[in-house]
Design an enzyme around this catalytic site. Structure first.
Site, short mmCIF file in Angstrom:
data_model
loop_
_atom_site.label_atom_id
_atom_site.label_comp_id
_atom_site.label_asym_id
_atom_site.label_seq_id
_atom_site.Cartn_x
_atom_site.Cartn_y
_atom_site.Cartn_z
N ASP B 66 43.37 60.45 33.88
CA ASP B 66 43.47 60.04 35.20
C ASP B 66 42.04 59.58 35.68
OD1 ASP B 66 45.27 62.73 36.58
OD2 ASP B 66 45.66 60.72 36.91
N ILE B 69 42.37 55.78 35.56
CA ILE B 69 43.52 55.20 36.16
C ILE B 69 43.07 55.07 37.81
CG2 ILE B 69 46.00 55.01 36.82
CD1 ILE B 69 46.47 56.90 34.70
N HIS B 151 55.38 42.92 48.79
CA HIS B 151 56.00 41.74 49.40
C HIS B 151 55.20 40.66 49.03
CE1 HIS B 151 59.60 43.75 51.06
NE2 HIS B 151 58.58 44.71 51.63
N CYS B 193 58.52 39.01 45.16
CA CYS B 193 59.17 37.78 45.19
C CYS B 193 58.31 36.43 44.85
CB CYS B 193 59.81 37.63 46.62
SG CYS B 193 60.54 39.12 47.08
N SER B 219 62.70 38.75 43.90
CA SER B 219 62.86 39.96 43.03
C SER B 219 63.91 40.96 43.87
CB SER B 219 61.75 40.68 42.70
OG SER B 219 60.97 39.93 41.82
N SER B 221 66.02 44.65 44.69
CA SER B 221 65.69 45.77 44.25
C SER B 221 67.11 46.29 43.65
CB SER B 221 65.89 46.71 45.82
OG SER B 221 67.00 46.44 46.46
#
Lengths: 563, 366
Positions: B66, B69, B151, B193, B219, B221
């Site tokens: 962790d 990251i 998005h 996308c 792209s 889902s």
């Protein structure tokens, strides 16, 4: 031999870790569970050689205390609102969202800088957005939030209080909190803390409190106390499937198999005061241990399960407490003090904040201290502040008001109001909403803006004499607030946070305006420019192919060309 | 003759030694970092949070701790009041796999996920009070995995429905990282996308990029869950997760297998990749070079000693000292030096005085 055992005793008394769980069945069928973990450590964080060996006390918090010269630290993360009328008073109150208040040591020269750094460090430790705490939501209360630990004198310049009502609590906050415990979530009561069950509840709150306390009755030595508490209320219908029967497995999806080996005491208390002859609910497995404690002004009886004794776990080696109801209970004791707050008015320009406080004691009146911290974008008109009890004006005996400064400081209003017996007191103040700059809006401004809960601190008269000696033998849940007199107990009540809508612009307008303006300029100015500067020239049309060849031959011959 | 043979044997030995040493350090990195970002807000973008959490889960499982990251989630789906199963985020229908788990640490959440914070994390230009868990403390021997989802469009990625980051900004941020020696090799994965437009402008060396769709394609889902009511995952990341579930810390799969994840038949869009900036051959790069971790462990056996506290008597303080509060004296205000306005006012007054009465009065003042 004697020297070795003495030094071992020394080491043993240096640290102490206790854990306990209190389960209180509520009148509405819900059940309230409160975990308390306390670590006591006799050390001095403030001396020059830094403390570097940590055993039961978590190192991350110890370093925070010594680096920022913190005297007391209280932080809470809460999801949900505590319904005082249905559930009574909690053992440790907390407002929805995140709340942080800190007392710094007298040696700190720049408290604001230390506060800013402290909030950033804590945001990293608890994985929360505490870095959003800045001067626009920090206040310096002048009379509320006195230190809960031992202290020589209180100068409120060293106190800072901030609340983030929007803060979400989820597993990412619970995980680092569990890692602060000495046994982690591997042994003892902390194995019950599973996030899937804890967050599927009506109320969840986790807190950390650090303060210096007296080691013994004479109070010659002090030790640092770290208390981690977790309060959760499970709903009868969502977690209980409508059946009025609660067990540890049903609440936490786990049972207990052992106490934390590092704990000196590990107990479970079940509140059986309303069930003296087992006529309302039945508790299994049965336990002979009974204990009485004075908590929240009332003497309550508890059945005790001691997890350090092997006999508690029985032959199956695991403890799954079961509380089964036989008949519905009678009436609940009404809480003596509770409060509500709401916004009145219409439209997006003005409004009114109403705070209503109820004193349900039949013949005693008592003083309450109301602390209100309102963000700067709700401009309070303090000349419209009215406090009325039973229809008549009730002037507060102490008012401290600090006006807000746009984008720098929130409003701070503190009042000491005497609540008459059996009455409703209403505090109203009008406000006007400000228009923010377009970069100051959040990505979802139509949700609204939050105003933090009001804090009401009161000394409520107690029906039972309170114990003023803070000794080690008291259970943890009754020894949090220090008691100075026997006839009353200290209580803190938080109201609801408010959600107000500010006038929100249409954020697509800059784009629309740019497109429209460019189109108008291009079409309007462009056509005018063309009209003014375009010149026309006559151009010969291209001759046909036959004519082209004929002209070519004629040019060779030197004869005049065709037109 | 003999000398020549001995020289030859010696040279062969050196070369062999070099080769084995070279093989030992063939990947050239000593630590791994991951920056996982979900940029969408609101409940119907549940799938973007599930995407990021599934990559987080794989990366944690394969060994990156962790502390290495940086996880950025723009909204909270697990404890959202619309979630019928609180504290869970599912990636598979019928709630098979809870990618949120019990041990998750989100470093940037909610309103903190902004373009500015993302670029500051990458370039390391954070305010001094930022805690360690929110910093990307990589050096020139770090392999970094960067995963973005949300998005997007042709050349940009939308953050929280209010701002966007363009491919040029991203390429410049990576160039800053290269010039400050903040990475050894970088793997960039984007699931939006028209994702391939985001890596078109990269120009720094040692970057490998993967995207879920080409320019002009969306792209899609994967599957909705009727109990939760939203789409749970995006197709590309769903098949990426399935692929990564088969990888274990000692696995030898290389990047060419990763390029084959989610062909057009499963993804409906065409995933793309870019390896021209990468110096090594993708076939020799292991998946665990980016998704797994190389770690250093240090053990210490020291124990310092503590001193005893001095004797003194203490007491608790009154919680609501009513008489004290009512008779509170006004606070000692800290003395501040006069600010500009007061100084200006006095200067004006003095100027007017000397102008009116002449400079000879100066000696009465000084």
């Amino acid at each position: 031999m004697i020297v070795w055992s003495q030094s071992a005793l020394q080491l043993a008394t240096n640290y102490d870790f206790q854990e306990e769980l209190v389960i209180r069945p509520l009148h509405s069928g819900d059940i309230y569970a409160s975990f308390q973990f306390r670590t006591l450590w006799e050390t001095d964080f403030m001396r020059e050689n830094k403390v570097s060996h940590y055993r039961l006390f978590p190192k991350s918090l110890g370093q925070v205390i010594s680096k920022f010269s913190v005297r007391e630290l209280h932080i809470s993360f809460t999801q949900g609102y505590w319904r005082t009328m249905q559930w009574g008073q909690p053992f440790l109150p907390s407002p929805p969202g995140a709340e942080l208040w800190v007392w710094f040591q007298d040696s700190v020269t720049d408290v604001d800088a230390a506060w800013k750094e402290l909030t950033n460090v804590l945001s990293g430790i608890f994985c929360a957005s505490l870095n959003f705490i800045d001067s626009t939501n920090t206040v310096q209360p002048s009379a509320s939030f006195k230190p809960l630990g031992i202290v020589n004198e209180t100068d409120h310049r060293f106190l800072r209080y901030a609340t983030l009502p929007r803060e979400i609590v989820c597993t990412e906050n619970l995980t680092p909190w569990k890692k602060l415990l000495p046994c982690g979530s591997k042994a003892g009561l902390a194995v019950l803390l599973k996030s899937e069950k804890l967050f599927h509840s009506s109320f969840f709150s986790q807190t950390v409190h650090i303060r210096p306390v007296c080691q013994d009755r004479e109070c010659k030595t002090t030790s640092w106390e770290l208390r981690q508490t977790l309060n959760v209320v499970f709903d009868l219908h969502t977690s209980g499937q409508g059946k009025r029967e609660w067990s540890l497995f049903k609440m936490f999806s786990r049972t207990l198999t052992e106490a934390c080996p590092l704990a000196s005491s590990s107990k479970i208390y079940i509140d059986v005061t309303d069930n003296p002859q087992e006529e309302y609910f039945e508790l299994s497995p049965a336990t002979p241990l009974l204990s009485q404690a004075v908590v929240l002004g009332d003497r309550r009886t508890f059945s005790v399960y001691d997890l350090t004794q092997q006999v508690t776990f029985g032959t199956v080696r695991s403890l799954n407490l079961l509380i089964r109801w036989k008949s519905t209970e009678g009436s609940m004791l009404r809480p003596l003090l509770h409060a509500e707050r709401y916004v009145a008015g219409y439209g997006l320009q003005t409004g009114e904040i109403h705070t209503v406080m109820y004193n349900n004691h039949p013949f005693r009146s008592f003083p309450v201290l109301l602390l209100d911290s309102v963000p700067w974008y709700l401009r309070l008109y303090i000349h419209t502040l009215t406090v009325t009890s039973k229809g008549k004006d009730n002037t507060p005996s102490y008012i401290h008001y600090q006006p807000s400064k746009d984008r720098m400081r929130p409003h701070l209003l503190e009042m000491l109001v005497q609540l008459p017996p059996h009455s409703v007191t209403e505090v109203t103040v009008q406000f006007e909403r400000a228009l923010l700059k377009w970069t100051e809006y959040t990505p979802d401004p139509n949700h609204g803006f939050y105003v933090g809960s009001s804090v009401i601190s009161a000394l409520v008269p107690s029906s039972v004499a309170m114990d003023t000696n803070i000794t080690q033998e008291q259970p943890l849940f009754s020894s949090f607030f220090p008691c100075k007199e026997e006839s009353s107990y200290f209580v803190r009540v938080y109201t609801e946070p408010l959600l107000v809508n500010l006038p929100t612009p249409d954020f697509s307008m800059p784009y629309n305006v740019i497109c429209l303006t460019c189109t108008v300029v291009a079409v309007g100015y462009g056509s005018l420019y063309n009209l003014l500067t375009r010149s026309f020239q006559i151009e010969e049309p291209n001759p046909r192919l036959a004519k082209k060849i004929a002209n070519f031959i004629r040019r060779i011959r030197g004869v005049p060309l065709l037109s | 003759m003999l000398a020549a043979i001995i020289m030859l044997i010696f040279i062969c030995f050196c070369v062999h030694f070099q080769n084995t040493a070279g093989q030992f350090f063939s990947s050239g990195h000593t630590n791994n970092w991951a920056v996982l970002v979900c940029t969408s807000r609101f409940w119907f973008n549940y799938r973007h949070v599930a995407n990021t959490l599934s990559v987080y889960r794989s990366v944690k499982r394969l060994g990156i701790p962790d502390s290495h990251i940086v996880l950025m989630l723009a909204d909270d789906m697990a404890c959202n009041h619309r979630n019928p199963k609180p504290a869970t985020v599912f990636s598979h229908r019928n709630m098979e796999l809870n990618v949120y788990g019990d041990d998750v640490e989100v470093d940037y959440r909610g309103y903190e996920v902004t373009v500015e914070n993302f670029l500051r994390v990458l370039t390391g230009r954070l305010p001094p009070s930022t805690p360690r868990s929110k910093r990307l403390l990589s050096d020139d021997r770090s392999n970094i995995l960067i995963y973005l989802t949300g998005h997007g469009g042709n050349g940009f990625l939308k953050f929280q429905d209010s701002e966007e980051i363009s491919n040029v900004e991203l390429a410049d941020a990576f160039e800053q990282m290269w010039q400050k020696r903040r990475y050894n090799e970088l793997l960039f994965i984007i699931d939006t996308c028209q994702g391939a437009s985001m890596y078109e402008r990269f120009y720094s060396p040692n970057i490998m990029a993967l995207a879920s769709s080409q320019v002009g394609e969306d792209s899609l889902s994967h599957q909705p869950d009727l109990a939760i009511g939203v789409h749970l995952m995006d197709r590309y990341t769903f098949y990426l997760l399935e692929f990564l579930e088969d990888i274990h810390p000692a696995s030898k799969s290389n990047m060419n297998d990763l390029f084959k994840v989610c062909p057009k038949s499963q993804c409906v869009s065409t995933p793309g990749h870019r390896t021209d900036l990468f110096l090594r051959d993708p076939g020799s790069v292991l998946i665990t070079d980016f998704f797994g971790s190389v770690r250093k462990v240090e053990i210490t056996m020291e124990q310092p000693y503590l001193l005893k506290v001095q004797e003194k008597t203490y007491s608790y303080v009154d919680q609501l000292p009513v008489s004290e509060i009512i008779h509170q004296k006004p606070k000692q205000k800290d003395w501040h030096p006069p600010d500009g306005f007061i100084l200006g006012l006095w200067t004006l007054i003095l100027l007017v005085f000397f102008k009116t009465y002449g400079i000879k009065h100066l000696k009465h003042i000084f």
